[in-house]
Design a protein around this motif. Structure first.
Motif, short mmCIF file in Angstrom:
data_model
loop_
_atom_site.label_atom_id
_atom_site.label_comp_id
_atom_site.label_asym_id
_atom_site.label_seq_id
_atom_site.Cartn_x
_atom_site.Cartn_y
_atom_site.Cartn_z
N UNK B 88 0.43 3.23 -2.92
CA UNK B 88 1.89 3.40 -3.08
C UNK B 88 2.64 2.33 -2.29
N UNK B 89 2.21 2.09 -1.04
CA UNK B 89 2.91 1.08 -0.22
C UNK B 89 2.78 -0.30 -0.84
N UNK B 92 5.05 -0.70 -3.79
CA UNK B 92 6.46 -0.90 -3.40
C UNK B 92 6.67 -2.34 -2.91
N UNK B 96 9.12 -5.40 -4.46
CA UNK B 96 10.13 -6.17 -3.70
C UNK B 96 9.85 -7.66 -3.79
N UNK C 81 7.75 4.64 4.38
CA UNK C 81 7.76 3.17 4.21
C UNK C 81 8.10 2.78 2.78
N UNK C 82 7.46 3.44 1.80
CA UNK C 82 7.71 3.06 0.40
C UNK C 82 9.17 3.35 0.04
N UNK C 84 11.70 3.46 2.00
CA UNK C 84 12.54 2.48 2.71
C UNK C 84 12.57 1.17 1.94
N UNK C 85 11.38 0.75 1.52
CA UNK C 85 11.28 -0.52 0.82
C UNK C 85 12.06 -0.48 -0.48
N UNK C 86 11.90 0.61 -1.23
CA UNK C 86 12.52 0.64 -2.56
C UNK C 86 14.01 0.93 -2.46
N UNK D 113 14.64 5.76 10.20
CA UNK D 113 13.29 5.57 9.63
C UNK D 113 12.47 4.65 10.53
N UNK D 117 8.72 5.67 12.02
CA UNK D 117 7.50 4.87 11.83
C UNK D 117 6.94 4.41 13.18
N UNK D 150 4.14 -0.47 6.85
CA UNK D 150 5.53 -0.09 6.50
C UNK D 150 6.51 -0.83 7.40
N UNK D 153 7.02 -4.56 6.38
CA UNK D 153 7.82 -4.77 5.17
C UNK D 153 9.26 -4.30 5.38
N UNK D 156 13.62 -6.75 4.77
CA UNK D 156 13.47 -7.02 3.33
C UNK D 156 13.88 -8.43 2.97
#
Lengths: 83, 117, 253, 583
Positions: B88-89, B92, B96, C81-82, C84-86, D113, D117, D150, D153, D156
């Motif tokens: 999943x990570x 994503x 991006x 994490x996912x 957040x990224x998306x 967030x 993490x 996480x 990344x 962004x």
């Protein structure tokens, strides 16, 4: 019993190879679902029902779906970038 | 037959690494990584198997019948969760990267090397 | 390195590794031979000590429950994490409708699909609940039940379409469900310590063998894992699907 | 009573992280920051308390779920809190607290967030240090990796986001190798507890399965510890990670990876002749090679974050030399070195954050002479460079001298690699300091346009808020710790044999000659580099020719392609198996 296990192990090996050799991501998603199914059958034969159910739900349903949605999003990005 | 599972596990790891090394698309690469991971499932579960043993669920047969090793199955369950989270990570991240660079080919995505002084 | 040299190096290294792999395969216990005393000990001690019949759940939620706690927070980490990224760079430019790829005909959903999904959607949710609750008795557990429940939610998308699905599946509810499940699991581990017992020790009444409510603390942990996994995977599906929405500009055309 | 609360060390931060995530929408602005700092400091203090208690009363053991091993087979998972692990966990907590202070107001738009993490990252690292169960070690390795993926990344907009992909793929392959190693050793031993595994390995003698398990586990931990040829991912990860995350990566995560390798080599594979052969032979060679290659690459970099990443790789090579000796001196040297290096490297990465926030660039040539208005950061960076190069004060110096004492027995090659590694990294940082803050060195002219990514971190944070944790870390780094040598020697002794109660192994005398040699070399290289045009023409062209060849070769290897990195991992495993062929 050992014949079935031998066949399922061979099937799992071939399914893994199938996933790697299908270079186009769309076809690879189908190969991944097949690989998940092959592993599920192998795990049932290895007397591991919990793991087989988990592999069925995650490896055959959830992960290929995430791949499909990612491919759809990537294709939509490409269309927008071309505009 | 007695070494087939270990060889299949090594084969899956090798094929997965081959896929990751020669992939020209990150989404294909993530698929190969999950094949590489399935080698650990096969290795661990084959270690726990015993001939003429039943599943470690004593609902249909009475407790005490010869059963396979449940500890290994718990380890593989945790490993499947690891696989799901990493996939999943990575997906994503791939999304991006594609949104930013417009390409998913690792060759074209090489991070800029700030060399020279 | 150029692709050809990379492949050559990989084959060379692979060739070097075949001999040791063969030696290790020969030295490993033959397939099907008993290995060690850990598994049989768990099979022998599970039913009498914890009144449960599913040994894998016994290992997962009692003997080695600490591993499952780590695994649960790993899932929480990855989903955060996912998401957040998306969600981080999506911004407000997206409309509420599903994106359309130009040149592809957009058929209406067949009535058969709508009917089947309306029947099997709730059925899958109930089946997921069944698997999560019967963790200590039959195969399956909080994790598998959670994933089945999350994919049950997708039946709503298949049957009703994107807009209804987005209205039904709220990301805030899933956020709380996921974090709440993980918190419930952590509290189920910490609360025995208040009574002087060890972390995650099974201090609740163990119930009868082969009964759904057997296993004491294991059921509470299972409910926690079920909520966390259902919320986590549903959140993943939701966030990835949000990536396929149409741009506001596209909907005006 | 203390042993009753051991699980709080790991479950506390996790429960707080889950609560933060659940309440993220309702918490006011700075509440998550305060909670995170309090958690990290509380955890660090509690770990220090546990370490002190374990030092006097012997290592503590805690069995989860109440499964104390009475029936012959270890059924549950245990935590083994020996003084060394607790001290390292306390250091990790302190570094996290400093990173949280540095990251105050760094992320405003996303609700807590980052703190969720980071708290999970903290809990995973503490669990990784304290566990005595092999599969539990894998679970914490995995939680640590997922939270690190996480967090890299998180930023962004960075141009090299594909660095996060390289980092994730390589560390995932490491996780699969580690699980393969756990599977193999479980096949032979049928148990997962370190102590029980150690007994089985002692009785097994020469056994390919145990040798294979050691290769896979050591390979996985050396990928996490960024040792040659597995080190390629670290510079990509640092180039893309936000600064507070880089502080943790280089300060703690990589050295904790080597600490786990040390713990496995001592407690599980201590009695296996195969693994000892591999440690004393191949791993020391890899350590020397990593130290030299890391130093050269750091010296050649102009992107400051990549330069510090390669400097971390060089110092990890030195730490691997200390670990691979498996002697009490080596282990004590490693403990000092890990803490000292973590403090200095954490402070240096905070300075990178300051440069990014105030100057919006980390390119050495672009920043030439622009550092005047933030001169305190210049002093801190200069001090950091001196300490990295081998400056004679603080924990890093004590560690270097102990490592030299342990490396003398191996041979002059190891000593030369250590001196060269630290000299080159010190020279790189000193050169950057001179160029940025003292406006020394040739004006870049045409080289300035060479492609280097434009980077930017949130700019409106006060300078003192970013500088305070950096100066705190540097202050801790220069505190003289020679008095603690006896305590750390006892820690090393207990780590090697948890059961035995014999006193601290004697530590040999340590000389100041070698550290002074390396700091002198560092200063000379930096000055040569800065005043290149004033040197006689033939001397410059000769050295320029030589460095050009080295860098062209190294640049081809550090290609930034994840396919290459994975092939290098397989090549590393192949060299392990070839090394065994000679045994």
């Amino acid at each position: 019993m050992s014949l079935i296990l031998g066949l399922l192990l061979g099937l799992a090996a071939l399914a893994g190879l199938g996933v790697v050799l299908s270079r186009d991501p769309r076809r690879q998603v189908m190969a991944m679902a097949a690989n998940g199914l092959a592993l599920t059958l192998l795990f049932f034969a290895l007397q591991a029902p919990d793991v087989a159910l988990s592999e069925l739900t995650v490896g055959t349903a959830a992960t290929p779906l995430l791949f499909l949605v990612t491919l759809a999003a990537v294709r939509m990005n490409r269309v927008r970038q071309r505009k | 037959m007695s070494v087939l599972p270990w060889l299949v596990a090594a084969w899956l790891f090798g094929v997965g690494v081959y896929g990751v090394a020669t992939s020209r698309n990150f989404i294909h690469l993530i698929g190969c990584l999950s094949v590489c991971q399935s080698s650990t499932y096969v290795l661990l579960l084959s270690l726990g198997y015993r001939w003429k043993a039943v599943a470690p669920i004593f609902y249909d047969h009475p407790p005490g019948t010869l059963a396979v090793d449940p500890v290994v199955q718990a380890l593989v369950l945790t490993d499947i969760v690891v696989g799901a989270t990493i996939t999943a990570l990575l997906l994503a991240m791939a999304l991006r990267v594609d949104a930013k660079h417009g390409t998913l080919d690792p060759q074209e995505l090489r991070p800029l090397q700030g060399e020279g002084h | 390195m150029s692709p050809r040299t990379r492949l050559a190096l990989l084959c060379l290294a692979g060739a070097c590794l075949t001999v040791p792999i063969w030696k290790v395969a020969q030295a490993l216990p033959p397939f099907g031979a008993p290995t060690g005393a850990y598994g049989p000990a768990v099979n022998a001690l599970g039913p009498p000590l914890r009144h449960v019949s599913n040994m894998v759940s016994a290992v997962n939620f009692d003997f080695r429950g600490f591993d499952t706690l780590g695994e649960e927070f790993m899932l929480l980490c990855a989903v955060t994490g996912a998401v957040l990224l998306l969600r981080g760079t999506r911004g407000e430019s997206l409309a509420d409708k599903a994106g359309i790829i130009p040149g592809r005909p957009r058929e209406r959903r067949a009535d058969a699909t709508i009917l089947i999904c309306r029947i099997f959607g709730p059925l899958t949710l109930v089946f997921g609940l069944y698997m999560a609750l019967h963790a200590t008795v039959t195969p399956g557990g909080g994790f598998q039940g959670g994933v089945v429940a999350a994919s049950g939610l997708l039946m709503v998308y298949l049957g009703e379409g994107y807009e209804t699905w987005r209205k039904l599946v709220r990301s805030r509810v899933l956020d709380v469900m996921e974090a709440g499940g993980a918190l419930l699991f952590a509290m189920a581990g910490l609360s025995p310590m208040l009574t002087g017992a060890a972390f995650m020790q099974n201090v609740l009444p163990l119930g009868a063998f082969k009964d759904m409510l057997s296993g004491g603390l294991m059921l509470v942990e299972n409910v926690g894992v079920g909520f966390a996994v259902a919320g986590g995977f549903a959140m993943l599906f939701l966030e990835f699907m949000e990536e396929t929405r149409a741009l506001k500009s596209e909907t005006q055309e | 009573m203390l042993t009753q609360l051991i699980p709080l060390v790991v479950v506390g931060p996790m429960a707080i992280a889950a609560a933060l995530l659940a309440l993220a929408h309702v918490l006011p602005r700075y509440v998550p920051d305060v909670i995170a700092i309090a958690t990290a400091l509380g955890l660090s203090a509690f770990c220090g308390l546990l370490g002190a208690y374990a030092l006097n009363h012997g290592p503590l053991t805690y069995w989860f779920g109440g499964w104390t091993p009475g029936r012959g087979v270890v059924l549950g998972i245990g935590f083994g809190v020996d003084p060394a692990s607790a001290a390292l966990a306390a250091f990790v907590g302190l570094l996290f607290a400093a990173a949280f202070v540095f990251a105050w107001g760094y992320f405003d738009e996303v609700h807590a967030h980052f703190h969720v993490l980071m708290l999970l990252f903290l809990a995973a690292m503490v669990g990784f240090c304290l566990t005595r169960d092999l599969f539990n070690l894998f679970v914490w390795f995995e939680v640590m990796s997922v939270s690190a993926f996480a967090l890299t990344a998180y930023q962004l907009e960075t141009p090299s986001l594909s660095g996060a992909l390289n980092f994730t793929v390589t560390n995932s392959v490491a996780a699969f190798m580690m699980l393969g190693g756990v599977g193999l050793i479980y096949a032979r031993a049928g148990v997962l507890d370190f102590e029980a595994l150690g007994k089985v390995v002692a009785g097994a003698g020469h056994d390919p399965v145990i040798a294979g398990a050691f290769c896979l586990l050591a390979g996985a931990l050396m990928i996490k510890g960024a040792i040659l040829p597995f080190h390629f991912w670290l510079s990509d990860a640092h180039a893309v990670a936000p600064s507070p995350v880089s502080v943790i990566f280089s300060g703690a995560m990589v050295s904790v990876g080597l600490f786990a390798l040390l713990k496995l080599a001592l407690q599980v594979f201590g009695a296996s002749a195969d693994s000892r052969f591999l440690m004393h032979g191949l791993f020391i060679g890899l350590g020397c090679a990593t130290s030299v290659v890391g130093g050269l690459m750091a010296w050649g970099q102009r992107h400051l974050k990549r330069m510090l990443a390669f400097s971390t790789i060089a110092h990890l090579g030195i730490m691997l030399i200390a670990v691979a000796t498996l002697s009490a001196t080596g282990v004590a040297g490693f403990l000092f070195y890990a803490v000292g290096h973590g403090l200095v490297k954490g402070a240096l990465f905070m300075i990178m954050g300051i440069l990014l926030a105030t100057k919006a660039s980390v390119d050495e040539l672009d920043l030439k002479g622009l550092g005047k208005d933030i001169w305190p950061a210049g002093i801190a960076m200069g001090l950091g460079g001196l300490l990295l190069g081998g400056g004679p004060l603080g924990a890093l110096d004590t560690g270097t001298r102990l490592v030299h004492a342990a490396a003398i027995a191996i041979g002059p090659l190891a000593t030369a690699a250590i001196v060269l590694g630290s000299a080159l990294t010190g020279a790189a940082v000193l050169r950057a300091t001179g160029r940025i803050f003292l406006n020394l060195g040739p004006d870049p002219g045409d080289e300035a346009e060479a492609p280097s990514q434009k980077d930017q971190e949130k700019a409106d944070r006060p300078l003192w808020l970013m500088l305070a944790p950096c100066l705190l870390l540097l202050l801790l780094a220069i505190v003289p710790v020679d008095g603690a040598k006896l305590i750390v020697a006892r820690m090393a002794g207990v780590l090697a044999s948890p059961r035995s109660a014999d006193g601290a192994p004697p530590l040999p005398g340590t000389s100041l000659v070698l550290p002074c040699l390396s700091i002198g070399l560092a200063i000379i290289i930096a000055l040569l580099d800065l005043f290149r045009e004033r040197l006689p023409r033939p001397l410059v062209s000769a050295t320029a020719g030589g460095t050009q060849i080295i860098f062209r070769g190294l640049k081809v290897l550090h290609s930034g392609l994840v396919g290459d990195y994975v092939v290098w991992i397989v090549i590393g495993l192949a060299t392990f198996s070839i090394a065994f062929a000679f045994h």
